[in-house]
Design a protein around this motif. Sequence first.
Motif, PDB file in Angstrom:
ATOM      1  N   UNK A   1      19.594  -5.884   2.488  1.00 48.18           N
ATOM      2  CA  UNK A   1      18.926  -5.666   1.202  1.00 48.18           C
ATOM      3  C   UNK A   1      17.445  -6.017   1.294  1.00 48.18           C
ATOM      4  N   UNK A   2      17.105  -7.109   1.985  1.00 47.63           N
ATOM      5  CA  UNK A   2      15.702  -7.506   2.133  1.00 47.63           C
ATOM      6  C   UNK A   2      14.927  -6.469   2.940  1.00 47.63           C
ATOM      7  N   UNK A   3      15.543  -5.936   3.980  1.00 51.77           N
ATOM      8  CA  UNK A   3      14.880  -4.917   4.797  1.00 51.77           C
ATOM      9  C   UNK A   3      14.584  -3.671   3.982  1.00 51.77           C
ATOM     10  N   UNK A   4      15.558  -3.220   3.222  1.00 56.60           N
ATOM     11  CA  UNK A   4      15.362  -2.038   2.372  1.00 56.60           C
ATOM     12  C   UNK A   4      14.292  -2.305   1.323  1.00 56.60           C
ATOM     13  N   UNK A   5      14.349  -3.468   0.711  1.00 57.31           N
ATOM     14  CA  UNK A   5      13.377  -3.812  -0.334  1.00 57.31           C
ATOM     15  C   UNK A   5      11.957  -3.897   0.222  1.00 57.31           C
ATOM     16  N   UNK A   6      11.791  -4.506   1.380  1.00 57.25           N
ATOM     17  CA  UNK A   6      10.469  -4.589   1.993  1.00 57.25           C
ATOM     18  C   UNK A   6       9.968  -3.203   2.375  1.00 57.25           C
ATOM     19  N   UNK A   7      10.851  -2.355   2.902  1.00 53.13           N
ATOM     20  CA  UNK A   7      10.463  -0.984   3.249  1.00 53.13           C
ATOM     21  C   UNK A   7       9.977  -0.232   2.017  1.00 53.13           C
ATOM     22  N   UNK A   8      10.737  -0.321   0.939  1.00 50.76           N
ATOM     23  CA  UNK A   8      10.345   0.357  -0.307  1.00 50.76           C
ATOM     24  C   UNK A   8       9.013  -0.188  -0.812  1.00 50.76           C
ATOM     25  N   UNK A   9       8.825  -1.484  -0.730  1.00 52.20           N
ATOM     26  CA  UNK A   9       7.589  -2.100  -1.189  1.00 52.20           C
ATOM     27  C   UNK A   9       6.388  -1.618  -0.368  1.00 52.20           C
ATOM     28  N   UNK A  10       6.552  -1.536   0.942  1.00 49.81           N
ATOM     29  CA  UNK A  10       5.457  -1.074   1.808  1.00 49.81           C
ATOM     30  C   UNK A  10       5.149   0.393   1.542  1.00 49.81           C
ATOM     31  N   UNK A  11       6.185   1.227   1.412  1.00 49.37           N
ATOM     32  CA  UNK A  11       5.971   2.642   1.104  1.00 49.37           C
ATOM     33  C   UNK A  11       5.255   2.776  -0.242  1.00 49.37           C
ATOM     34  N   UNK A  12       5.661   1.982  -1.209  1.00 51.43           N
ATOM     35  CA  UNK A  12       5.016   2.014  -2.525  1.00 51.43           C
ATOM     36  C   UNK A  12       3.544   1.610  -2.421  1.00 51.43           C
ATOM     37  N   UNK A  13       3.278   0.543  -1.689  1.00 56.86           N
ATOM     38  CA  UNK A  13       1.908   0.051  -1.565  1.00 56.86           C
ATOM     39  C   UNK A  13       0.993   1.086  -0.915  1.00 56.86           C
ATOM     40  N   UNK A  14       1.457   1.700   0.180  1.00 56.42           N
ATOM     41  CA  UNK A  14       0.625   2.690   0.850  1.00 56.42           C
ATOM     42  C   UNK A  14       0.657   4.041   0.140  1.00 56.42           C
ATOM     43  N   UNK A  15       1.753   4.307  -0.551  1.00 59.00           N
ATOM     44  CA  UNK A  15       1.857   5.563  -1.301  1.00 59.00           C
ATOM     45  C   UNK A  15       0.889   5.631  -2.465  1.00 59.00           C
ATOM     46  N   UNK A  16       0.564   4.482  -3.047  1.00 61.04           N
ATOM     47  CA  UNK A  16      -0.400   4.490  -4.153  1.00 61.04           C
ATOM     48  C   UNK A  16      -1.796   4.854  -3.672  1.00 61.04           C
ATOM     49  N   UNK A  17      -2.035   4.786  -2.376  1.00 60.86           N
ATOM     50  CA  UNK A  17      -3.330   5.186  -1.823  1.00 60.86           C
ATOM     51  C   UNK A  17      -3.459   6.685  -1.623  1.00 60.86           C
ATOM     52  N   UNK A  18      -2.352   7.395  -1.757  1.00 54.35           N
ATOM     53  CA  UNK A  18      -2.370   8.857  -1.634  1.00 54.35           C
ATOM     54  C   UNK A  18      -2.675   9.426  -3.022  1.00 54.35           C
ATOM     55  N   UNK A  19      -3.765  10.196  -3.143  1.00 53.47           N
ATOM     56  CA  UNK A  19      -4.216  10.630  -4.473  1.00 53.47           C
ATOM     57  C   UNK A  19      -3.169  11.345  -5.326  1.00 53.47           C
ATOM     58  N   UNK A  20      -2.402  12.270  -4.752  1.00 51.60           N
ATOM     59  CA  UNK A  20      -1.450  13.008  -5.587  1.00 51.60           C
ATOM     60  C   UNK A  20      -0.204  12.186  -5.929  1.00 51.60           C
ATOM     61  N   UNK A  21       0.082  11.106  -5.180  1.00 51.23           N
ATOM     62  CA  UNK A  21       1.224  10.235  -5.484  1.00 51.23           C
ATOM     63  C   UNK A  21       0.856   9.100  -6.439  1.00 51.23           C
ATOM     64  N   UNK A  22      -0.420   8.791  -6.511  1.00 48.23           N
ATOM     65  CA  UNK A  22      -0.882   7.659  -7.307  1.00 48.23           C
ATOM     66  C   UNK A  22      -0.368   7.665  -8.748  1.00 48.23           C
ATOM     67  N   UNK A  23      -0.482   8.773  -9.480  1.00 49.73           N
ATOM     68  CA  UNK A  23      -0.024   8.736 -10.880  1.00 49.73           C
ATOM     69  C   UNK A  23       1.469   8.434 -11.031  1.00 49.73           C
ATOM     70  N   UNK A  24       2.249   8.817 -10.049  1.00 52.18           N
ATOM     71  CA  UNK A  24       3.695   8.587 -10.128  1.00 52.18           C
ATOM     72  C   UNK A  24       4.070   7.160  -9.714  1.00 52.18           C
ATOM     73  N   UNK A  25       3.437   6.693  -8.640  1.00 57.54           N
ATOM     74  CA  UNK A  25       3.811   5.390  -8.087  1.00 57.54           C
ATOM     75  C   UNK A  25       3.202   4.212  -8.840  1.00 57.54           C
ATOM     76  N   UNK A  26       2.039   4.404  -9.448  1.00 59.62           N
ATOM     77  CA  UNK A  26       1.399   3.280 -10.131  1.00 59.62           C
ATOM     78  C   UNK A  26       2.208   2.823 -11.341  1.00 59.62           C
ATOM     79  N   UNK A  27       3.010   3.719 -11.886  1.00 60.82           N
ATOM     80  CA  UNK A  27       3.845   3.357 -13.045  1.00 60.82           C
ATOM     81  C   UNK A  27       5.052   2.501 -12.645  1.00 60.82           C
ATOM     82  N   UNK A  28       5.376   2.495 -11.353  1.00 60.71           N
ATOM     83  CA  UNK A  28       6.518   1.712 -10.854  1.00 60.71           C
ATOM     84  C   UNK A  28       6.009   0.329 -10.447  1.00 60.71           C
ATOM     85  N   UNK A  29       6.508  -0.689 -11.088  1.00 57.37           N
ATOM     86  CA  UNK A  29       6.064  -2.055 -10.807  1.00 57.37           C
ATOM     87  C   UNK A  29       7.102  -2.764  -9.950  1.00 57.37           C
TER      88      UNK A  29
END
Length: 190
Positions: free
Chosen positions: A20-48
């Motif tokens: 569970x920790x591995x999956x959660x950390x993976x999702x967190x890292x993808x989310x963090x770097x995904x917010x740097x992608x301009x077209x993904x930003x509006x979708x991912x920034x709403x997910x806290x």
Amino acid sequence: MFLRILDRLEEIIIAGLMGAATILIFISVVHRFGTGVPFLYPYLIAIHISWAQELCIYMFIWMAKFGAAYGVRTGIHVGVDVLINQLNDRWRKAVVLFGLAGGALFTAIVGTMGAKFVIELMNTDQVSPDLELPSWLVYACIPLGSYLMCFRFLQVIWTYYWTDELPHHDATRVEGIEVSQKAPIALGEA
């Protein structure tokens, strides 16, 4: 059935938390770097998911407490026996049993003090910073892990008293792999 699960309790808890920790950390890292992608930003920034780091820290603390119990059960817990192995069999057995009893007593004391602390926390409104979990839930790993470790010490004492065998972990043995006598590494010649 119950004893079979109890014999593998630490492994079940540790594997579940680690997965569970591995999956959660993976999702967190993808989310963090995904917010740097301009077209993904509006979708991912709403997910806290700012709470993910705190949850992973708690998961690793629980893994450490139950991992210590696993270490006692399997014989991989740290121990120094250079001098003890120099004793005759009678004295060696007495010293080993005394050491194991000391471990059981220590973990029972830590478990009892941890249980007292958790019970006191249950009567408060204290919560964790991000997840807002009740603090007693976070600290419950102390009595649970310590009492399980105490139980494992008592199991080892019982087995050692009657069979003179301590759990021993062989780092060179891997389950499912057969060692060929022709292999130079297996014979220590490499």
